[in-house]
Design an enzyme around this catalytic site. Structure first.
Site, PDB file in Angstrom:
ATOM      1  N   GLY A 153      81.142 118.480  73.169  1.00 12.26           N
ATOM      2  CA  GLY A 153      80.828 118.824  71.781  1.00 12.26           C
ATOM      3  C   GLY A 153      79.477 119.506  71.599  1.00 12.26           C
ATOM      4  O   GLY A 153      78.896 119.448  70.508  1.00 12.26           O
ATOM      5  N   MET A 164      91.084 121.263  74.362  1.00 11.41           N
ATOM      6  CA  MET A 164      91.863 121.538  75.563  1.00 11.41           C
ATOM      7  C   MET A 164      93.319 121.093  75.394  1.00 11.41           C
ATOM      8  O   MET A 164      93.794 120.166  76.057  1.00 11.41           O
ATOM      9  CB  MET A 164      91.215 120.865  76.781  1.00 11.41           C
ATOM     10  CG  MET A 164      89.839 121.416  77.086  1.00 11.41           C
ATOM     11  SD  MET A 164      89.856 123.218  77.287  1.00 11.41           S
ATOM     12  CE  MET A 164      88.174 123.520  77.793  1.00 11.41           C
ATOM     13  N   HIS A 189      86.195 130.975  73.189  1.00 13.83           N
ATOM     14  CA  HIS A 189      86.648 131.000  74.582  1.00 13.83           C
ATOM     15  C   HIS A 189      85.549 131.612  75.457  1.00 13.83           C
ATOM     16  O   HIS A 189      85.001 132.657  75.107  1.00 13.83           O
ATOM     17  CB  HIS A 189      87.942 131.814  74.692  1.00 13.83           C
ATOM     18  CG  HIS A 189      88.484 131.835  76.075  1.00 13.83           C
ATOM     19  ND1 HIS A 189      88.930 130.690  76.709  1.00 13.83           N
ATOM     20  CD2 HIS A 189      88.612 132.843  76.975  1.00 13.83           C
ATOM     21  CE1 HIS A 189      89.319 130.999  77.938  1.00 13.83           C
ATOM     22  NE2 HIS A 189      89.141 132.289  78.124  1.00 13.83           N
TER      23      HIS A 189
HETATM   24  C1  GAR Z   1      82.954 125.521  76.017  1.00 15.39           C
HETATM   25  O1  GAR Z   1      82.393 126.183  77.124  1.00 15.39           O
HETATM   26  C2  GAR Z   1      84.076 126.333  75.412  1.00 15.39           C
HETATM   27  O2  GAR Z   1      83.832 127.711  75.443  1.00 15.39           O
HETATM   28  C3  GAR Z   1      85.222 125.961  76.314  1.00 15.39           C
HETATM   29  O3  GAR Z   1      85.066 124.570  76.493  1.00 15.39           O
HETATM   30  C4  GAR Z   1      83.676 124.256  76.469  1.00 15.39           C
HETATM   31  C5  GAR Z   1      83.430 123.099  75.519  1.00 15.39           C
HETATM   32  O4  GAR Z   1      82.083 122.685  75.546  1.00 15.39           O
HETATM   33  N1  GAR Z   1      86.494 126.300  75.749  1.00 15.39           N
HETATM   34  C6  GAR Z   1      87.540 126.748  76.464  1.00 15.39           C
HETATM   35  O5  GAR Z   1      87.511 126.874  77.672  1.00 15.39           O
HETATM   36  C7  GAR Z   1      88.779 127.115  75.646  1.00 15.39           C
HETATM   37  N2  GAR Z   1      89.747 127.787  76.436  1.00 15.39           N
HETATM   38  P1  GAR Z   1      81.504 121.686  74.459  1.00 15.39           P
HETATM   39  O6  GAR Z   1      82.487 120.531  74.366  1.00 15.39           O
HETATM   40  O7  GAR Z   1      80.176 121.266  74.997  1.00 15.39           O
HETATM   41  O8  GAR Z   1      81.406 122.434  73.157  1.00 15.39           O
END
Ligand code: GAR
Length: 203
Positions: free
Chosen positions: A13, A94, A114
């Site tokens: 998050g 996810m 993304h």
């Molecule tokens: C982030 O890097 C986001 O871009 C990625 O998950 C991570 C979440 O980080 N999203 C994807 O890969 C979507 N396909 P966070 O929980 O620290 O915000």
């Protein structure tokens, strides 16, 4: 007018936190109505609770649903029943939405962050994929990026709102690249949210 959003997360998050911080310092005219997580231990839930934001934990437990479509339908229904909002913003969510979730909302309701450029490295490990690709195919102009796009049924596709280019260096470890992407993706996220709020302000 303040834009009401629901944020979907599955993990740490840190992007949610950036949105919370920008709202708090009054440089982002948004209100987070609800944070939804499909993972019980997602630290993003703690971040939301610490900031007084309502949360919904809604896991996909296979035996409880006929299929993913049914889960998606119930999730959409549940979220709609909790609060009114303009957009859903997926920040590290996810779970690939089926059409049953997407069609429960008007077009251009669901946004996704993304960590790759449009058309490149879809899926759950975009940073790892980009790293691997450039290790195997080094060239002079090695570039990955991050984007905010509207969600459609195809994974990590859909009309792009904003992108940011992020260089890959030959000396990078995977961790170096991950840190760089996770730093820059927050910039494109806030840019996209500001852009959308200005754009829709007078429409
Ligand atoms: C982030 O890097 C986001 O871009 C990625 O998950 C991570 C979440 O980080 N999203 C994807 O890969 C979507 N396909 P966070 O929980 O620290 O915000």
């Amino acid at each position: 007018m303040t834009n009401k959003i629901v944020v979907f997360i599955s993990g740490n998050g840190s992007n949610l936190q950036r949105v919370i911080d920008k709202i708090a310092d009054k440089t982002l005219d948004y209100k987070i109505m609800l944070v939804v997580s499909n993972k019980k231990n997602a630290y993003g839930i703690t971040r939301a609770m610490t900031n007084g934001i309502p949360t919904l934990y809604f896991p996909y437990i296979r035996k409880n649903y006929k299929n993913r479509e049914e889960y998606d339908e119930k999730l959409a229904h549940r979220v709609k029943s909790i609060c009114k909002f303009k957009w859903i913003v997926c920040l590290g969510w996810m779970h690939i939405f089926t059409n049953n979730f997407i069609k429960a909302f008007p077009e251009k309701t669901i946004l996704n962050l993304h960590p790759a450029l449009p058309g490149q490295f879809p899926g759950s490990d975009a940073i790892g994929e980009a790293y691997k690709y450039y290790k195997e195919n080094p060239c002079l102009d090695m570039m990955t990026g991050a984007m905010v796009h509207w969600v459609i049924a195809e994974i990590d596709a859909g009309e792009v709102v904003k992108t940011i280019d992020i260089p890959v260096f030959t000396c990078d470890t995977l961790e170096d690249l991950r840190k760089r992407v996770q730093f820059h993706e927050k910039i494109v996220l806030i840019n996209a949210l500001r852009f959308l709020s200005n754009r829709f302000l007078y429409s």
